[in-house]
Design an enzyme around this catalytic site. Structure first.
Site, PDB file in Angstrom:
ATOM      1  N   ARG A  20     -25.084  14.697  57.063  1.00  0.00           N
ATOM      2  CA  ARG A  20     -24.532  16.060  57.038  1.00  0.00           C
ATOM      3  C   ARG A  20     -23.482  16.259  58.126  1.00  0.00           C
ATOM      4  O   ARG A  20     -22.430  16.853  57.877  1.00  0.00           O
ATOM      5  CB  ARG A  20     -25.645  17.097  57.169  1.00  0.00           C
ATOM      6  CG  ARG A  20     -26.570  17.127  55.967  1.00  0.00           C
ATOM      7  CD  ARG A  20     -27.694  18.124  56.138  1.00  0.00           C
ATOM      8  NE  ARG A  20     -28.481  17.748  57.315  1.00  0.00           N
ATOM      9  CZ  ARG A  20     -29.326  18.554  57.947  1.00  0.00           C
ATOM     10  NH1 ARG A  20     -29.506  19.797  57.531  1.00  0.00           N
ATOM     11  NH2 ARG A  20     -30.010  18.140  58.986  1.00  0.00           N
ATOM     12  N   ASN A  38     -29.579  19.160  53.102  1.00  0.00           N
ATOM     13  CA  ASN A  38     -30.538  18.208  52.556  1.00  0.00           C
ATOM     14  C   ASN A  38     -31.341  18.876  51.451  1.00  0.00           C
ATOM     15  O   ASN A  38     -31.661  20.062  51.544  1.00  0.00           O
ATOM     16  CB  ASN A  38     -31.511  17.734  53.633  1.00  0.00           C
ATOM     17  CG  ASN A  38     -30.872  16.809  54.642  1.00  0.00           C
ATOM     18  OD1 ASN A  38     -29.865  16.166  54.362  1.00  0.00           O
ATOM     19  ND2 ASN A  38     -31.451  16.736  55.824  1.00  0.00           N
TER      20      ASN A  38
END
Length: 96
Positions: A20, A38
């Site tokens: 990320r 996520n």
């Protein structure tokens, strides 16, 4: 140049490898706005919005990811243009 959004899901070993954060860095480097998070199934989901060529640069990077990631598949679908994004954020994990 056309502006587009892509809704992307990245499958593989993509959590716990700074995926990320690296996605955010790539998006910011290319002037792409949106978000990344996520998912409960171990994949990563993102919304990428910006100039078409820049969005595709980030999408191409997602096919490799950071050094510790193993990307098995990237599923990208056109998203609705959303000009409410002013930056690129890392969102909390989805509970679905």
């Amino acid at each position: 140049m056309a502006k587009i959004c892509l809704h992307v899901r990245v499958v593989g070993r993509v959590q716990g490898v700074w995926f990320r954060r690296f996605t955010q860095q790539q998006a910011e480097a290319h002037g792409v706005v949106g978000w990344v998070r996520n998912l409960a199934d171990g994949s990563v989901e993102a919304m990428l919005c910006g100039e078409e060529i820049n969005v595709h640069h980030v999408e191409a990077w997602l096919n490799q990811g950071p050094e510790l990631a193993t990307v098995a598949e990237v599923i990208a679908e056109p998203g609705d243009w959303d000009d409410s994004h002013t930056g690129f954020e890392i969102r909390d994990d989805a509970d679905n």
